[in-house]
Design an enzyme around this catalytic site. Structure first.
Site, PDB file in Angstrom:
ATOM      1  N   SER A 113     -15.593   2.370   1.909  1.00  0.00           N
ATOM      2  CA  SER A 113     -15.078   1.313   1.455  1.00  0.00           C
ATOM      3  C   SER A 113     -14.475   2.038   2.817  1.00  0.00           C
ATOM      4  O   SER A 113     -13.657   0.625   3.888  1.00  0.00           O
ATOM      5  CB  SER A 113     -13.990   1.320   0.811  1.00  0.00           C
ATOM      6  OG  SER A 113     -14.035  -0.218   0.735  1.00  0.00           O
ATOM      7  N   ARG A 126     -16.769  -6.402   1.618  1.00  0.00           N
ATOM      8  CA  ARG A 126     -17.595  -6.065   2.187  1.00  0.00           C
ATOM      9  C   ARG A 126     -18.823  -5.858   1.305  1.00  0.00           C
ATOM     10  O   ARG A 126     -19.634  -7.142   0.619  1.00  0.00           O
ATOM     11  CB  ARG A 126     -17.534  -4.241   2.592  1.00  0.00           C
ATOM     12  CG  ARG A 126     -18.691  -3.977   3.589  1.00  0.00           C
ATOM     13  CD  ARG A 126     -18.249  -1.976   3.964  1.00  0.00           C
ATOM     14  NE  ARG A 126     -18.507  -0.902   3.260  1.00  0.00           N
ATOM     15  CZ  ARG A 126     -18.761  -0.922   2.373  1.00  0.00           C
ATOM     16  NH1 ARG A 126     -20.488  -1.097   3.000  1.00  0.00           N
ATOM     17  NH2 ARG A 126     -19.416   0.002   1.431  1.00  0.00           N
ATOM     18  N   LYS A 127     -18.552  -4.973   0.094  1.00  0.00           N
ATOM     19  CA  LYS A 127     -19.800  -4.286  -0.615  1.00  0.00           C
ATOM     20  C   LYS A 127     -19.108  -4.728  -2.025  1.00  0.00           C
ATOM     21  O   LYS A 127     -19.861  -5.820  -3.015  1.00  0.00           O
ATOM     22  CB  LYS A 127     -20.714  -2.947  -0.300  1.00  0.00           C
ATOM     23  CG  LYS A 127     -21.607  -3.294   0.283  1.00  0.00           C
ATOM     24  CD  LYS A 127     -22.658  -1.648   0.349  1.00  0.00           C
ATOM     25  CE  LYS A 127     -23.878  -1.749   0.758  1.00  0.00           C
ATOM     26  NZ  LYS A 127     -24.811  -0.329   1.107  1.00  0.00           N
ATOM     27  N   HIS A 134       0.722  -0.828  -0.133  1.00  0.00           N
ATOM     28  CA  HIS A 134       0.718  -0.080  -0.207  1.00  0.00           C
ATOM     29  C   HIS A 134       1.128   1.281   0.060  1.00  0.00           C
ATOM     30  O   HIS A 134       0.527   2.281  -0.039  1.00  0.00           O
ATOM     31  CB  HIS A 134      -1.121   0.114   1.113  1.00  0.00           C
ATOM     32  CG  HIS A 134      -1.863  -1.243   1.442  1.00  0.00           C
ATOM     33  ND1 HIS A 134      -2.914  -0.980   0.260  1.00  0.00           N
ATOM     34  CD2 HIS A 134      -2.443  -1.661   2.247  1.00  0.00           C
ATOM     35  CE1 HIS A 134      -3.554  -2.002   0.334  1.00  0.00           C
ATOM     36  NE2 HIS A 134      -3.454  -2.333   1.354  1.00  0.00           N
TER      37      HIS A 134
END
Length: 302
Positions: free
Chosen positions: A147, A259-260, A117
């Site tokens: 997010s 998550r989504k 990252h």
């Protein structure tokens, strides 16, 4: 070393973080905030001297831009193209490894799949010296912020957001783990013409995953049949990876990471004022840039 050990170590760190106060969970290193448990200073110092290889497969993304998704895709691409099944369930973020973990990576046969990252200026110099190919993943900043907000609230190693409004302010000022989204994107802007760097957009992957798989495979020099491309795509939808996450990441960590996976979820969180503030920040930092054009901001964020 068994394939279970890195996952076990990760889960142990998550458990350890539960006993820490929110104030203890982040610290600054060279002006940027990092998670204390996952990226202690010793890790960041050790990673500076990491020895890259020309045939390493390196993925870099600001947090919550689709890193785990593309890692899962790349693992499948590599396994299909080479015929070699990976023993390890998790491809490491190099800043999580520390001296011992980096030693294990050093002993790993090629091609090594790894990620970070980290801001591009903090990627170990050897990756640029060896001209290692790097895949950089971007996602529109509004969905990234949403997010990241939920990630912080569900991940014990990071301080929970006090509120949506306070997290929005922290994100916009870069006072979140791994620093500013805009600093990260602008630093990659300088490398967009580097033949060893390829940018892939989260939104493009959502729209046409098989085409993204073809482009990524070609960039890393892998050849896949159309049947293999389709097989990887079918196994790499967000739904499929979320369902497989208890096996790939462990039940608790999998629930935190996946998550989504939607485009446009920001509309359920942003106030009109916050949307305008982000639009202004985008126009100030990224309008007219190659990264800005790739993000297709007008389509996904207005």
């Amino acid at each position: 070393m068994s394939s279970e050990e890195p996952l076990g170590r990760l889960q142990a760190k998550v458990e350890r973080a539960k006993d820490m106060s929110d104030e203890e969970k982040l610290y600054r290193y060279k002006g940027v905030l990092y998670p204390t448990i996952m990226c202690p200073e010793d890790n960041l110092k050790a990673v500076e001297n990491m020895k890259a290889r020309e045939d390493d497969i390196m993925v870099v993304a600001y947090p919550k831009c689709g890193f785990n998704w593309i890692m899962g895709v790349l693992r499948k691409i590599t396994e299909e193209a080479t015929g070699v099944k990976s023993e390890k369930k998790l491809a490491p973020l190099i800043e999580f490894l520390g001296p011992e973990g980096l030693k294990e990576v050093d002993e790993t046969p090629s091609p090594r799949l790894m990620g970070a990252h980290l801001h591009p200026d903090n990627i170990p110099a050897s990756f640029y010296e060896k001209k290692t190919k790097m895949l950089v993943v971007f996602r529109n900043p509004k969905d990234t912020l949403v997010s990241f907000y939920h990630f912080c609230n569900n991940n014990p190693v990071l301080p929970a957001a006090q509120s949506w409004d306070s997290f929005f302010s922290s994100f916009m000022s870069g006072d979140v783990a791994w620093g500013s989204y805009f600093d990260h994107a602008l630093a990659w802007e300088k490398r967009m013409d580097d033949p060893n760097v390829m940018a892939v957009m989260y939104e493009e992957m959502k729209q046409d995953l098989p085409e993204s798989i073809r482009k990524v495979s070609s960039f890393f020099g892998f050849t896949l049949t159309e049947a293999q491309v389709q097989q990887i795509a079918d196994a790499s939808t967000f739904k499929a990876m979320k369902e497989n996450s208890p096996s790939s990441h462990g039940q608790r960590i999998g629930n935190v990471i996946f998550r989504k996976g939607e485009v446009g979820d920001w509309k359920n969180h942003f106030t009109p004022e916050q949307s305008r503030e982000m639009d202004e920040a985008f126009n100030k930092h990224l309008a007219g840039t190659k990264v800005g054009a790739k993000l297709n901001y007008q389509v996904h964020c207005q």
